[in-house]
Scaffold this motif. Structure first.
Motif, PDB file in Angstrom:
ATOM      1  N   ALA A 304       0.832  -1.203   0.000  1.00  0.00           N
ATOM      2  CA  ALA A 304       0.000   0.000   0.000  1.00  0.00           C
ATOM      3  C   ALA A 304       0.862   1.245   0.000  1.00  0.00           C
ATOM      4  CB  ALA A 304      -0.910   0.014   1.215  1.00  0.00           C
ATOM      5  N   LEU A 305       0.433   2.242  -0.755  1.00  0.00           N
ATOM      6  CA  LEU A 305       1.054   3.562  -0.752  1.00  0.00           C
ATOM      7  C   LEU A 305       0.165   4.474   0.077  1.00  0.00           C
ATOM      8  CD1 LEU A 305       3.268   5.495  -1.925  1.00  0.00           C
ATOM      9  CD2 LEU A 305       1.607   6.034  -3.730  1.00  0.00           C
ATOM     10  N   VAL A 306       0.737   5.063   1.130  1.00  0.00           N
ATOM     11  CA  VAL A 306      -0.051   5.822   2.101  1.00  0.00           C
ATOM     12  C   VAL A 306       0.599   7.179   2.334  1.00  0.00           C
ATOM     13  CG1 VAL A 306      -1.085   5.762   4.399  1.00  0.00           C
ATOM     14  CG2 VAL A 306      -0.584   3.610   3.209  1.00  0.00           C
ATOM     15  N   ASP A 307      -0.219   8.242   2.339  1.00  0.00           N
ATOM     16  CA  ASP A 307       0.361   9.557   2.616  1.00  0.00           C
ATOM     17  C   ASP A 307       0.506   9.746   4.123  1.00  0.00           C
ATOM     18  OD1 ASP A 307      -2.082  10.439   3.702  1.00  0.00           O
ATOM     19  OD2 ASP A 307      -2.730  11.381   1.824  1.00  0.00           O
ATOM     20  N   ASP A 308       1.094  10.884   4.526  1.00  0.00           N
ATOM     21  CA  ASP A 308       1.409  11.091   5.942  1.00  0.00           C
ATOM     22  C   ASP A 308       0.175  11.199   6.812  1.00  0.00           C
ATOM     23  OD1 ASP A 308       4.099  11.026   5.363  1.00  0.00           O
ATOM     24  OD2 ASP A 308       4.287  13.204   5.150  1.00  0.00           O
ATOM     25  N   ASP A 309      -0.964  11.485   6.208  1.00  0.00           N
ATOM     26  CA  ASP A 309      -2.208  11.582   6.972  1.00  0.00           C
ATOM     27  C   ASP A 309      -2.909  10.239   7.127  1.00  0.00           C
ATOM     28  OD1 ASP A 309      -1.987  14.354   7.342  1.00  0.00           O
ATOM     29  OD2 ASP A 309      -2.883  14.748   5.372  1.00  0.00           O
ATOM     30  N   GLY A 310      -2.321   9.201   6.549  1.00  0.00           N
ATOM     31  CA  GLY A 310      -2.914   7.885   6.676  1.00  0.00           C
ATOM     32  C   GLY A 310      -3.882   7.531   5.572  1.00  0.00           C
ATOM     33  N   TYR A 311      -3.949   8.342   4.537  1.00  0.00           N
ATOM     34  CA  TYR A 311      -4.865   8.072   3.424  1.00  0.00           C
ATOM     35  C   TYR A 311      -4.200   7.111   2.438  1.00  0.00           C
ATOM     36  CZ  TYR A 311      -8.048   8.827  -0.480  1.00  0.00           C
ATOM     37  OH  TYR A 311      -8.950   8.641  -1.506  1.00  0.00           O
ATOM     38  N   ILE A 312      -4.899   6.046   2.091  1.00  0.00           N
ATOM     39  CA  ILE A 312      -4.345   5.028   1.194  1.00  0.00           C
ATOM     40  C   ILE A 312      -4.533   5.492  -0.241  1.00  0.00           C
ATOM     41  CG2 ILE A 312      -4.445   2.611   0.479  1.00  0.00           C
ATOM     42  CD1 ILE A 312      -5.714   2.008   3.233  1.00  0.00           C
ATOM     43  N   ARG A 313      -3.442   5.806  -0.887  1.00  0.00           N
ATOM     44  CA  ARG A 313      -3.506   6.302  -2.258  1.00  0.00           C
ATOM     45  C   ARG A 313      -3.521   5.174  -3.275  1.00  0.00           C
ATOM     46  NH1 ARG A 313       0.805   9.354  -3.971  1.00  0.00           N
ATOM     47  NH2 ARG A 313      -0.599  10.084  -5.609  1.00  0.00           N
ATOM     48  N   ALA A 314      -2.909   4.050  -2.923  1.00  0.00           N
ATOM     49  CA  ALA A 314      -2.880   2.924  -3.865  1.00  0.00           C
ATOM     50  C   ALA A 314      -2.716   1.630  -3.096  1.00  0.00           C
ATOM     51  CB  ALA A 314      -1.739   3.089  -4.868  1.00  0.00           C
ATOM     52  N   LEU A 315      -3.320   0.571  -3.628  1.00  0.00           N
ATOM     53  CA  LEU A 315      -3.175  -0.765  -3.067  1.00  0.00           C
ATOM     54  C   LEU A 315      -2.897  -1.729  -4.207  1.00  0.00           C
ATOM     55  CD1 LEU A 315      -3.381  -2.878  -0.792  1.00  0.00           C
ATOM     56  CD2 LEU A 315      -5.853  -2.934  -1.174  1.00  0.00           C
ATOM     57  N   ASP A 316      -1.760  -2.425  -4.105  1.00  0.00           N
ATOM     58  CA  ASP A 316      -1.372  -3.433  -5.084  1.00  0.00           C
ATOM     59  C   ASP A 316      -1.328  -4.770  -4.341  1.00  0.00           C
ATOM     60  OD1 ASP A 316      -0.606  -4.564  -7.440  1.00  0.00           O
ATOM     61  OD2 ASP A 316       1.485  -3.900  -7.341  1.00  0.00           O
ATOM     62  N   ALA A 317      -2.118  -5.736  -4.791  1.00  0.00           N
ATOM     63  CA  ALA A 317      -2.258  -6.982  -4.044  1.00  0.00           C
ATOM     64  C   ALA A 317      -2.231  -8.175  -4.979  1.00  0.00           C
ATOM     65  CB  ALA A 317      -3.573  -6.974  -3.257  1.00  0.00           C
ATOM     66  N   SER A 318      -1.875  -9.301  -4.419  1.00  0.00           N
ATOM     67  CA  SER A 318      -2.019 -10.578  -5.121  1.00  0.00           C
ATOM     68  C   SER A 318      -2.297 -11.640  -4.075  1.00  0.00           C
ATOM     69  CB  SER A 318      -0.758 -10.927  -5.919  1.00  0.00           C
ATOM     70  OG  SER A 318       0.318 -11.221  -5.044  1.00  0.00           O
ATOM     71  N   PHE A 319      -2.919 -12.718  -4.504  1.00  0.00           N
ATOM     72  CA  PHE A 319      -3.158 -13.812  -3.571  1.00  0.00           C
ATOM     73  C   PHE A 319      -3.218 -15.119  -4.345  1.00  0.00           C
ATOM     74  CE2 PHE A 319      -7.403 -12.501  -4.869  1.00  0.00           C
ATOM     75  CZ  PHE A 319      -8.091 -13.696  -5.042  1.00  0.00           C
ATOM     76  N   THR A 320      -2.872 -16.196  -3.643  1.00  0.00           N
ATOM     77  CA  THR A 320      -3.048 -17.537  -4.187  1.00  0.00           C
ATOM     78  C   THR A 320      -4.177 -18.219  -3.413  1.00  0.00           C
ATOM     79  OG1 THR A 320      -1.355 -18.404  -2.694  1.00  0.00           O
ATOM     80  CG2 THR A 320      -0.664 -17.812  -4.907  1.00  0.00           C
ATOM     81  N   LEU A 321      -4.975 -18.959  -4.139  1.00  0.00           N
ATOM     82  CA  LEU A 321      -6.081 -19.716  -3.556  1.00  0.00           C
ATOM     83  C   LEU A 321      -5.805 -21.192  -3.766  1.00  0.00           C
ATOM     84  CD1 LEU A 321      -9.869 -19.000  -4.020  1.00  0.00           C
ATOM     85  CD2 LEU A 321      -8.970 -21.289  -4.289  1.00  0.00           C
ATOM     86  N   ASP A 322      -5.795 -21.946  -2.689  1.00  0.00           N
ATOM     87  CA  ASP A 322      -5.571 -23.390  -2.750  1.00  0.00           C
ATOM     88  C   ASP A 322      -6.893 -24.056  -3.140  1.00  0.00           C
ATOM     89  OD1 ASP A 322      -5.029 -26.049  -2.393  1.00  0.00           O
ATOM     90  OD2 ASP A 322      -4.098 -25.825  -0.424  1.00  0.00           O
ATOM     91  N   GLN A 323      -7.055 -24.335  -4.428  1.00  0.00           N
ATOM     92  CA  GLN A 323      -8.308 -24.841  -4.951  1.00  0.00           C
ATOM     93  C   GLN A 323      -8.497 -26.323  -4.680  1.00  0.00           C
ATOM     94  OE1 GLN A 323     -11.010 -23.424  -6.320  1.00  0.00           O
ATOM     95  NE2 GLN A 323     -11.878 -25.478  -6.471  1.00  0.00           N
ATOM     96  N   GLY A 324      -7.424 -27.032  -4.351  1.00  0.00           N
ATOM     97  CA  GLY A 324      -7.541 -28.481  -4.228  1.00  0.00           C
ATOM     98  C   GLY A 324      -7.461 -29.130  -5.595  1.00  0.00           C
ATOM     99  N   ALA A 325      -7.968 -30.351  -5.689  1.00  0.00           N
ATOM    100  CA  ALA A 325      -7.697 -31.180  -6.858  1.00  0.00           C
ATOM    101  C   ALA A 325      -8.550 -30.867  -8.082  1.00  0.00           C
ATOM    102  CB  ALA A 325      -7.870 -32.652  -6.494  1.00  0.00           C
ATOM    103  N   TYR A 326      -9.728 -30.304  -7.892  1.00  0.00           N
ATOM    104  CA  TYR A 326     -10.625 -30.026  -9.023  1.00  0.00           C
ATOM    105  C   TYR A 326     -11.362 -28.711  -8.774  1.00  0.00           C
ATOM    106  CZ  TYR A 326     -10.021 -34.999 -10.178  1.00  0.00           C
ATOM    107  OH  TYR A 326      -9.496 -36.226 -10.496  1.00  0.00           O
TER     108      TYR A 326
END
Length: 784
Positions: A304-326
């Motif tokens: 996250a990119l956050v300014d000094d006042d605590g405001y979130i200017r940008a959020l870059d995220a990724s995640f993996t999901l364990d789907q199992g076999a099918y």
């Protein structure tokens, strides 16, 4: 009646022990099915020998893949993506097994005990192959030549595929430009949510019979999505949908895993057609923990990119999901909801998230109460706490500075959730925080925590904020019918998974017709009684079926007014309804609804230019969801000697737009909290290195009991009615679960006085003991 704390009309039959669950359904001459399951996680089937099983007197048949090779893999019900097609599950394993518990063969016998004995005599020879268990590892080959050949035989052209079934990115704004600007501070964190699932009291079960006289396949026991299941079952058996009747029985809990179409369900219906006998299958608990959909199992990486006042200017995220076999009937639903709902109640000018759906040699995964939101809320709210600590701001203030404002509603994000454009329909997030702080006494809690901590106790207070989604369309219908004795019946395509839908629909109709809600009969979950229904999922029925019932009851009342006006020689405007009687204002004249129904026999109705019978249909359509929201807060204490965590208080504030029945809403919240606590502190499916599941009984898979779940304190508000439906209602079924892990983790950090210490759930005593020892060691080192 709407808004009353009315008693549930469903409970009378259940309290008398007269309910009918799948296991209670019995048919003469029924055969019992037992599934022979793979004992290893990954391997090549060398042979299946059913000789000894077939020698048992009373065993009718043993099927392997060769016996049902004409059946296609089960399709997707929600969020289909083209790239996921190769990863659907065959009804029986073809030549490769991919998880412990995968159906390899089925036995049909004259009793359940005999079927189980016969299943143990089926000799499987399976050549073990390496098990791929880590979704964060490099993808491995998955769709091999054998599977491609099978697909070709079913008219599909599948290229070789690896274990990353799908990867997609959604977002808005310019994330890269925001981060490259050099303005603000960058905060990063990882968050992991363990693999767990819903564990209903009643395991899965199904009974099917082909009625030769009626020419219909009758299926009892399916829940949640009977109309979709009917379509799929009909296609699998070469029948038209009108020749398949799916009838919902009572259900001992839903929560996501129940009610989908599993391989076992297909086998029951196909066997009923081919063996021309009633077929019954009831799952046992070990099977349930091995083979029914698991869920969660996500690893998030946030920046996250956050300014000094605590405001979130940008959020870059990724995640993996364990789907199992099918990939089962949910398709990419969980990944899609995780991604689209990740921003929660916050503005976030620039947003991007990449989802990786990856397969492993584990039980296939699907939805579980608050799918995607439980996981994403934990990750996001952990990030918010990290930002607050890094900037020296309070956790509450960072949230307030980033809230979508009341004046910004409706607030549109240029992304989609479950195929619908994401528009927060209404909300006042700061107001709910204020009300929760006042009702639950947040300032007093903080003072008490400080005093107890000074006395040497490990206590902490934390919270998590969330936005839910509910009321997905596109349509739902209902019919209200009144007979000439005045009896009121509501018929609809809705389904029940124990949430009290009968009571809510009865209350809505009772409000319009001014009759006692407990005199109304509700018929639902039967595909032969109504023409359409999308089912009970995604917290949709209060919005969709409730609005449809309102429209149907209103249309029926209008019809009754027209008939009464003609009979009493007055204008419609002079009429009112009270106690189920249409009365003339200022007069003693009136007609009961039963009397009006009697006037609508066919010949008389024709004279009145009305359709025969006092009935009316109502439909509700929408192309947007509603977005309820809430705050979870927790007060916890940690035992330093053992690492045991006690949740002393748990508080939930939740704005549902309009509470049709506050008691049911509070009950939904309390049940949701219990399940959320399970995932936060106790429940997790673990596997040995070879893929053997280690949690197949309640000795190993720990669900919270009444001893671990505190009394849940609730504040249900109606400050932001939805403008998208005539009731103003938003769903309440999943919000009790959504932020539990986030709130508990925040409180544990506070108790440990280690910001960011908890980045994974479940939080075990071992983890806490290690963190406590780490704290003590650091303290002693500093002191020296």
């Amino acid at each position: 009646m709407i808004g009353a704390r009315a008693l549930r009309i469903e409970d009378r039959v259940l309290l008398r022990g007269a309910g009918r669950f799948a296991a209670d359904t019995q048919r003469a001459g029924e055969l019992h099915m037992r599934v022979v399951r793979s004992p290893i996680a990954h391997g090549r089937i060398v042979s299946i020998d059913d000789t000894e099983a077939l020698r048992l007197d009373g065993v009718t048949a043993v099927w392997t893949y060769a016996d049902i090779a004409d059946l296609p893999a089960i399709g997707f019900r929600l969020t289909p993506r083209e790239e996921l097609l190769p990863y659907r599950q065959p009804v029986l394993a073809r030549s490769i097994v991919r998880y412990v518990g995968e159906p390899v063969a089925v036995v049909f016998a004259e009793s359940s005990y005999l079927a189980e004995d016969a299943a143990e005599l089926v000799d499987l020879e399976i050549e073990p192959l390496p098990a791929h268990l880590d979704p964060d590892a490099e993808p491995v080959d998955w769709v091999d030549a054998e599977q491609a050949s099978w697909a070709a035989g079913h008219g599909e052209n599948l290229p070789a595929q690896d274990s990353e079934a799908s990867v997609f990115t959604i977002g808005y704004g310019d994330v890269d430009a925001a981060f490259s600007s050099g303005e603000g501070r960058v905060f990063t964190m990882d968050a992991r949510i363990g693999r767990h699932t819903g564990v209903p009291m009643e395991c899965r079960g199904l009974v099917a019979v082909y009625d030769e006289a009626e020419g219909q396949l009758i299926v009892d026991g399916a829940a949640k999505v009977p109309f979709w299941n009917r379509e799929a079952i009909a296609a699998m058996n070469g029948l038209t949908p009108s020749r398949v009747v799916v009838r919902e029985t009572h259900v001992g809990g839903g929560f996501g895993p129940r009610g989908e179409l599993y391989p076992e369900d297909v086998l029951v219906t196909v066997a009923a057609m081919r063996l021309r006998a009633p077929i019954k299958w009831i799952e046992d608990r070990q099977e349930h923990l091995m083979a029914t959909n698991h869920s969660r199992g996500q690893h998030h990486r946030l920046r996250a990119l956050v300014d000094d006042d605590g405001y979130i200017r940008a959020l870059d995220a990724s995640f993996t999901l364990d789907q199992g076999a099918y990939v089962r009937t949910h398709g990419a639903t969980v990944a899609s909801l995780t991604a689209s709902m990740l921003p929660g109640p916050y503005v976030i000018d620039n947003f991007r998230v990449t989802a990786h759906v990856r397969l492993t040699h584990k039980t296939p995964a699907g939805t579980y109460r608050s799918p995607g939101r439980y996981e994403g809320t934990f990750a996001r709210e952990r990030l918010i706490d990290t930002i607050a600590h890094g900037l020296g701001l309070s956790r509450e203030e960072v949230r307030r500075r980033n809230f979508i404002g009341r004046e910004q509603m409706p607030y549109e994000r240029p992304i989609e959730a479950m195929g619908t454009h994401m528009v927060h329909d209404s909300g006042d997030y700061a107001l709910l925080f204020d009300k929760a702080a006042e009702r639950f006494g947040f300032s007093t809690i903080r003072e008490t925590v400080s005093r107890r901590r000074a006395a040497g106790e490990r206590v902490g207070f934390g919270f998590g904020y969330f936005v839910e989604k509910s009321g997905i369309g596109p349509s739902e219908g209902a019919r209200v019918v009144i007979d000439d004795a005045g009896g009121v019946t509501v018929i609809c395509g809705a389904s029940s998974v124990g949430q009290g839908v009968d009571t809510v629909l009865a209350q809505v109709v009772a409000e319009v017709l001014d009759v006692p809600h407990d005199t109304i009969r509700v018929v639902r979950g039967r595909t032969d009684q109504f023409q359409y229904g999308r089912g009970a999922f995604a917290t949709r029925l209060a919005v969709m079926a409730g609005s449809a019932a309102l429209n149907a009851a209103t249309a029926l009342r209008d019809k009754a007014f027209r008939v009464a006006a003609a009979e009493l020689a007055v204008s419609v405007e002079q009429l009112r309804i009270r106690g189920g009687v249409v009365e003339v204002e200022g007069s003693e004249q009136g007609l009961s609804l039963g009397r009006i129904a009697g006037l609508l026999e066919p010949l008389r109705a024709n004279d009145l230019k009305e359709e025969p019978g006092l009935s009316a249909d109502g439909w509700f359509h929408t192309d947007h969801m509603t977005y309820p929201y809430g705050l979870h807060a927790a007060l916890v204490r940690i035992d330093e000697a053992t690492g045991r965590l006690e949740v002393e208080r748990f508080m939930v504030a939740y704005d549902v737009g309009r509470a049709l029945n506050p008691t049911l809403v509070e009950g939904q919240i309390a049940g949701g909290v219990a399940q959320g606590l399970g995932g936060a502190l106790y429940e997790e499916f673990l596997y040995a290195p070879d893929g053997t599941p280690l949690c197949t009984t309640f000795m190993d898979y720990l669900i919270p009991t009444s001893a671990e779940v505190p009394d849940v304190e609730t504040l249900v508000t109606e400050d932001a009615p939805s403008p998208l439906n005539p009731l103003g209602v938003k769903g309440a079924g999943e919000g009790g679960t959504t932020a539990v892990a986030a709130a508990i983790a925040s409180a544990v950090d506070d108790a440990l006085q280690q910001p960011g210490a908890i980045d994974a759930v479940p939080i075990t005593p071992g983890t806490l003991h290690r963190l406590l020892h780490q704290t003590t060691t650091q303290h002693l080192t500093t002191k020296e």
